[in-house]
Design a protein around this motif. Structure first.
Motif, PDB file in Angstrom:
ATOM      1  N   CYS A   1      -7.617   5.355  -3.051  1.00  0.00           N
ATOM      2  CA  CYS A   1      -8.435   4.478  -3.898  1.00  0.00           C
ATOM      3  C   CYS A   1      -9.042   3.367  -3.052  1.00  0.00           C
ATOM      4  O   CYS A   1      -8.585   3.103  -1.951  1.00  0.00           O
ATOM      5  CB  CYS A   1      -7.579   3.850  -5.000  1.00  0.00           C
TER       6      CYS A   1
ATOM      7  N   ASP B   1       0.545  -0.575 -12.509  1.00  0.00           N
ATOM      8  CA  ASP B   1       1.590  -0.183 -11.564  1.00  0.00           C
ATOM      9  C   ASP B   1       2.893  -0.740 -12.139  1.00  0.00           C
ATOM     10  O   ASP B   1       3.063  -1.963 -12.208  1.00  0.00           O
ATOM     11  CB  ASP B   1       1.269  -0.802 -10.190  1.00  0.00           C
TER      12      ASP B   1
ATOM     13  N   ILE C   1       0.821  -1.209   0.000  1.00  0.00           N
ATOM     14  CA  ILE C   1       0.000   0.000   0.000  1.00  0.00           C
ATOM     15  C   ILE C   1       0.863   1.271   0.000  1.00  0.00           C
ATOM     16  O   ILE C   1       1.790   1.417   0.802  1.00  0.00           O
ATOM     17  CB  ILE C   1      -0.933  -0.005   1.234  1.00  0.00           C
TER      18      ILE C   1
ATOM     19  N   TYR D   1      -0.204   7.420   0.519  1.00  0.00           N
ATOM     20  CA  TYR D   1      -1.087   8.532   0.131  1.00  0.00           C
ATOM     21  C   TYR D   1      -2.429   8.038  -0.405  1.00  0.00           C
ATOM     22  O   TYR D   1      -3.347   8.819  -0.606  1.00  0.00           O
ATOM     23  CB  TYR D   1      -0.422   9.374  -0.987  1.00  0.00           C
TER      24      TYR D   1
HETATM   25  S1  SF4 Z   1      -4.083   1.554  -5.827  1.00  0.00           S
HETATM   26 FE1  SF4 Z   1      -2.119   2.154  -6.714  1.00  0.00          FE
HETATM   27  S2  SF4 Z   1      -1.710   4.015  -5.581  1.00  0.00           S
HETATM   28 FE2  SF4 Z   1      -3.207   2.913  -4.377  1.00  0.00          FE
HETATM   29  S3  SF4 Z   1      -2.067   1.634  -2.945  1.00  0.00           S
HETATM   30 FE3  SF4 Z   1      -2.479   0.412  -4.730  1.00  0.00          FE
HETATM   31  S4  SF4 Z   1      -0.594   0.661  -5.934  1.00  0.00           S
HETATM   32 FE4  SF4 Z   1      -0.628   2.327  -4.490  1.00  0.00          FE
END
Ligand code: SF4
Ligand SMILES: C[S@@+](CC[C@H](N)C(=O)[O-])C[C@H]1O[C@@H](n2cnc3c(N)ncnc32)[C@H](O)[C@@H]1O
Length: 477
Positions: free
Chosen positions: A89, A168, A83, A86
């Motif tokens: 989502c 990602d 995680i 910031y």
């Molecule tokens: S959704 Fe993307 S930004 Fe959010 S924790 Fe998962 S990898 Fe990180």
């Protein structure tokens, strides 16, 4: 937002020329920098209510067939191996890839229950896999999911389809890209956020530039269109100088599209954000300087500021759609595709079908339990009133075109738009005096400063806002 009691004044168009040069007025930005919706939908999700049921959604699906509108499918894959602190989502931290299999089974049930209410002839023009991290799925699982989507909805192989996936770069390699292309994806979006090692450490996302660069090179070679990179400004340890360095490198990488999100810090809602030390966040002055530098650097490099957090090369379909007045606003930001009915699949996903919004639960077990009982998982939603539909159109045009043609609105909705929106226009008088908008006949036009504060202008047309708490929205700038 300074919403005053609306004075029902008749509209008197004040004809004034829009300033042609962007003027950066810091005091003005600070004055208007309040909280507000991002208007990826109108009314926003805060207006959804829990009396809305799965059968309200299925009835809307059936009503929507009469239009033969094309379909847009959104599939939410909530899993992330690690995680980022910031992150705002809807995601689930897990290294257990075994969780994906039962989730895919539920997605398939949801597709079956949805597709049986839809005319099969409706083309799927858009497909978007978001998350979380869709590339959490193995290559086989991705193939399987595409097969199921195709079996239930009939996917398109037309060159003008818009099939996108969020990637990602830490969770994908060149083989993933080749596989995604063979599955029919033609657009990708890579999460980058920031290239400074100090910032990356503070956000728990170590991602050397090489990872992103290798994927971008391969994506270009494979012919993916409109590659997008996500960046965030306002993260810990960012300074104007450090972010300018990230932007300089990103400009070298030359993506067709860029999202530069304003970091929404709401630790009371998003637990991982509590791991971010607030003392490390850039102050307001620094953040504004970062924003100003970002806009200057990106426009100097030839990018068009589409609106809100989005930039695109002038020859990209987003910039072209904006010039042609056909840009659309949706849950992913902006889209160049003509209005589709959007089917949201998966945990937390939102559908926008005909005149309703319908949302699934954010909680995985609740989502799965509903489907295990053979029911759609819808837990909240809204059927729009006629007034909501008119306002949605106006807010969407403002967010996309940075202007509203009231004469066109009058024609489209058979109303006297200046009179209908007299209270909203009266609320905008201060913004007009402050140079955020001007009028040309019956066209309300956001000035360059107004474009930056476009959410503020849109809020004047929002009839649901007075009943909502501004605290639940992020800062405008
Ligand atoms: S959704 Fe993307 S930004 Fe959010 S924790 Fe998962 S990898 Fe990180
Ligand atoms: C679902 S993620 C992208 C895909 C993938 N999970 C990744 O991180 O690369 C969507 C994007 O939302 C943005 N984002 C997440 N949390 C945010 C926040 N609190 N404020 C602003 N942007 C945020 C990030 O730029 C992120 O890339």
């Amino acid at each position: 937002m300074p919403v005053h009691a609306p004075a029902a004044l008749p509209f008197t168009p004040a004809v004034a020329a829009a300033p042609t040069q962007p003027v950066w007025d810091e005091a003005l930005i600070r004055r208007y920098d309040t909280s507000g919706p991002r208007y990826t939908s109108y009314p926003t999700a805060l207006s959804f209510h829990e009396q809305f049921t799965p059968s309200d959604l299925t009835q809307a699906l059936e009503r929507s067939n009469a239009s033969s509108r094309p379909l847009s499918l959104y599939v939410h894959i909530p899993f992330c191996r690690k995680i980022c602190f910031y992150c705002a989502c809807n995601k689930i931290a897990t290294k257990n890839t075994g969780l994906a299999e039962p989730y895919l089974t539920r997605l398939d049930r949801e597709m079956v229950l949805t597709a049986r209410h839809l005319e099969t002839s409706r083309p799927v023009k858009q497909l978007h896999w978001g998350g979380g991290t869709p590339t959490f799925l193995s290559l086989n699982q991705m193939g399987d999911l595409i097969d199921r989507l195709d079996a239930r909805f009939g996917l398109s192989s037309s060159p003008d389809r818009d099939y996108a996936i969020e990637i990602d770069p830490r969770e994908a390699d060149v083989f993933t890209l080749r596989h995604l292309q063979s599955l029919g994806f033609n657009r990708i979006s890579l999460g980058v956020q920031d290239l400074s090692p100090q910032v990356q450490k503070a956000i728990n996302r170590i991602q050397p530039r090489g990872l992103t660069e290798t994927l971008m090179e391969e994506a270009h070679r494979l012919g993916f269109r409109s590659l997008n990179l996500d960046l965030i400004y306002g993260l810990p340890f960012q300074t104007e100088k450090s972010f300018a360095d990230t932007l300089r490198q990103v400009i070298e990488l030359n993506p067709a599209r860029l999202s530069v999100f304003n970091y929404a810090h709401m630790p009371e809602r998003f637990t991982p954000q509590r791991r971010i030390n607030e003392d490390d966040l850039p102050g307001r002055e620094e953040k504004l300087a970062i924003l100003r530098t970002s806009i200057e650097m990106l426009t100097a490099a030839g990018y068009v500021h589409i609106g809100m957090d989005h930039f695109a090369r002038p020859d990209d379909s987003l910039a072209i759609a904006q010039r042609e007045g056909t840009l659309q606003r949706n849950f992913q930001g902006y889209s160049s595709h003509a209005q589709c009915d959007l089917i949201g699949l998966g945990v937390s996903a939102i559908s926008r079908v005909e005149d309703v919004y319908a949302q699934n639960p954010s909680d995985l077990s609740r989502y799965e339990a509903a489907l295990d009982q053979g029911q759609l998982a819808t837990v909240r939603g809204l059927r729009l009133s006629h007034d909501d539909l008119i306002r949605r159109d106006v807010i969407e045009r403002l967010m996309c075109d940075m202007r509203i043609d009231l004469a066109e609105v009058s024609q489209r909705w058979h109303i006297d738009a200046p009179r209908y929106f007299a209270p909203a226009l009266a609320r905008l008088q201060n913004a007009e005096k402050d140079g955020l908008l001007s009028y040309e006949g019956e066209q309300l036009i956001a000035t360059p400063m107004g474009r930056l504060l476009i959410r503020h202008l849109a809020m004047a047309f929002d009839a649901h806002l007075p009943g909502q708490s501004g605290q639940r929205y992020s800062k405008i700038v």
